[in-house]
Design an enzyme around this catalytic site. Structure first.
Site, PDB file in Angstrom:
ATOM      1  N   TYR A  33       0.833  -1.200   0.000  1.00 34.83           N
ATOM      2  CA  TYR A  33       0.000   0.000   0.000  1.00 34.83           C
ATOM      3  C   TYR A  33       0.868   1.251   0.000  1.00 34.83           C
ATOM      4  O   TYR A  33       2.076   1.189   0.229  1.00 34.83           O
ATOM      5  CB  TYR A  33      -0.948   0.006   1.198  1.00 34.83           C
ATOM      6  N   LYS A 149       6.509  -1.997   1.959  1.00 36.13           N
ATOM      7  CA  LYS A 149       5.312  -1.387   2.560  1.00 36.13           C
ATOM      8  C   LYS A 149       4.136  -2.347   2.387  1.00 36.13           C
ATOM      9  O   LYS A 149       3.215  -2.116   1.585  1.00 36.13           O
ATOM     10  CB  LYS A 149       5.037  -0.016   1.936  1.00 36.13           C
ATOM     11  N   GLU A 182      11.915   2.667  14.350  1.00 33.21           N
ATOM     12  CA  GLU A 182      10.954   3.617  13.774  1.00 33.21           C
ATOM     13  C   GLU A 182       9.662   3.495  14.560  1.00 33.21           C
ATOM     14  O   GLU A 182       9.538   2.643  15.441  1.00 33.21           O
ATOM     15  CB  GLU A 182      10.716   3.314  12.291  1.00 33.21           C
ATOM     16  N   LEU A 207      11.203   1.161   7.330  1.00 31.38           N
ATOM     17  CA  LEU A 207      10.660   1.583   6.038  1.00 31.38           C
ATOM     18  C   LEU A 207      11.348   2.890   5.636  1.00 31.38           C
ATOM     19  O   LEU A 207      11.526   3.783   6.465  1.00 31.38           O
ATOM     20  CB  LEU A 207       9.151   1.827   6.161  1.00 31.38           C
TER      21      LEU A 207
HETATM   22  N1  PDD Z   1       2.758   4.884   7.434  1.00 30.33           N
HETATM   23  N2  PDD Z   1       7.405   3.667   8.992  1.00 30.33           N
HETATM   24  C1  PDD Z   1       6.262   2.959   8.984  1.00 30.33           C
HETATM   25  C2  PDD Z   1       6.243   1.622   9.655  1.00 30.33           C
HETATM   26  C3  PDD Z   1       5.119   3.474   8.343  1.00 30.33           C
HETATM   27  O1  PDD Z   1       3.989   2.752   8.332  1.00 30.33           O
HETATM   28  C4  PDD Z   1       5.181   4.749   7.734  1.00 30.33           C
HETATM   29  C5  PDD Z   1       3.989   5.356   7.042  1.00 30.33           C
HETATM   30  C6  PDD Z   1       6.385   5.461   7.782  1.00 30.33           C
HETATM   31  C7  PDD Z   1       6.539   6.813   7.137  1.00 30.33           C
HETATM   32  O2  PDD Z   1       6.541   6.705   5.735  1.00 30.33           O
HETATM   33  P1  PDD Z   1       6.039   7.917   4.799  1.00 30.33           P
HETATM   34  O3  PDD Z   1       6.839   9.107   5.173  1.00 30.33           O
HETATM   35  O4  PDD Z   1       6.323   7.435   3.427  1.00 30.33           O
HETATM   36  O5  PDD Z   1       4.579   8.105   5.069  1.00 30.33           O
HETATM   37  C8  PDD Z   1       7.476   4.889   8.402  1.00 30.33           C
HETATM   38  C9  PDD Z   1       1.554   5.291   6.735  1.00 30.33           C
HETATM   39  C10 PDD Z   1       1.329   6.758   6.754  1.00 30.33           C
HETATM   40  C11 PDD Z   1       0.388   4.480   7.267  1.00 30.33           C
HETATM   41  O6  PDD Z   1       0.583   3.297   7.494  1.00 30.33           O
HETATM   42  O7  PDD Z   1      -0.708   5.011   7.404  1.00 30.33           O
END
Ligand code: PDD
Length: 287
Positions: A33, A149, A182, A207
């Site tokens: 996703y 992801k 993270e 991630l």
């Molecule tokens: N989550 N680390 C994890 C485990 C995440 O699920 C996310 C983002 C990030 C940050 O990634 P980005 O900057 O590309 O949004 C880091 C999304 C927002 C979610 O699961 O809703």
């Protein structure tokens, strides 16, 4: 106006949007996703999100559901139909529908594509930025491929729930050596006493957040020193600032972790500066 979702070739009302019970996303979390921010009518960092989607799909050997250009058009149309000016879209691609069997389905099985869009209230995000958020630390109990992801987010959901029950908004994963990984849905940053921005390298074990990548560009533009290196929980607790980043929120200051205040317990100035400069640096594509 009813919310509209895109599901496998059709725009349908959100309340009647459905996938088949044997979708592999539903049965095996066999899908990936992306969540992408919409700000003032622009899609933020779409190119980087589509590049990461490409990588996630490639790592899991799932085919693209349509061409990149066609996907961009469907994203825009979903946003238009929902009249989103500030908010986000969620996009999920799974290996498709097939009789339940762990091994991959027959060649030619079509991947499933679902896109939803929603408006968010910028004043709620502004309020969180003004007060900061609280976090807890938790041992990382996820699989080894969190660089993909994937929609397999059960540990993340459990960790966020644990945070909520502790009166916090984010759970920060810590590895077996006591080093920060993270958040359950965010990347974690700290600012040391000398003003250096520090975040864990994204080669392995976290991630590679799109916000994280763009924020490195923002930091460089602002003339900040940035170090991609591991840091311990002890270092984080002694930091001048801690903040988390994700496409849904850019960056939120973290003012307390495990009940301990970070610095004076108020949001710091560096995360604020970064937030203010973020949209000047990020890619913006009109809906
Ligand atoms: N989550 N680390 C994890 C485990 C995440 O699920 C996310 C983002 C990030 C940050 O990634 P980005 O900057 O590309 O949004 C880091 C999304 C927002 C979610 O699961 O809703």
């Amino acid at each position: 106006m009813p919310r509209i979702a895109y599901v496998n070739g059709r725009y349908v009302t959100h309340s009647s949007a459905m996938v088949h019970i044997e979708d592999r996303g539903y049965q095996f979390a066999d899908g990936v996703y992306e969540v992408c921010e919409i700000r003032h009518g622009y899609i933020v960092d779409l190119t980087r999100h589509l590049n990461r989607l490409d990588r996630s799909l490639g790592e899991l050997r799932i085919a693209w559901p349509m061409s990149r250009n066609a996907l961009t058009q469907v994203i825009r149309e979903t946003l238009r139909r929902n009249r989103v000016r500030n908010g986000l879209f969620y996009m999920q691609v799974t290996r498709g529908v097939a009789r339940r069997d762990h091994v991959f389905p027959a060649e030619g099985t079509l991947p499933s594509l679902v896109i939803t869009a929603k408006s968010t209230d910028p004043s709620i995000i502004a309020k969180k930025n003004a007060t900061g958020i609280k976090a807890i630390t938790v041992p990382d109990n996820r699989w080894d491929r969190v660089d993909i992801k994937s929609v397999g987010l059960l540990p993340n959901a459990m960790a966020r729930q644990q945070a909520k029950e502790a009166g916090a908004q984010e759970a920060i994963y810590v590895d077996a050596k006591g080093m920060v990984k993270e958040g359950a849905a965010t990347n974690v940053w700290m600012v040391d006493r000398g003003g250096t921005l520090i975040t864990r390298p994204a080669e392995h074990g976290i991630l590679r957040g799109i916000t994280r990548t763009t924020l490195i560009d923002v930091g460089a533009k602002l003339g900040l020193t940035i170090e991609e290196r591991e840091f311990s929980v002890a270092e984080m607790l002694a930091a001048r600032e801690v903040f988390i980043t994700a496409a849904t929120s850019i960056c939120f200051p973290v003012v307390a972790i495990d009940g301990q205040s970070i610095a004076n317990g108020h949001p710091g100035s560096i995360s604020q500066k970064i937030r203010e400069a973020f949209f000047d640096v990020a890619e913006k594509i009109a809906i």
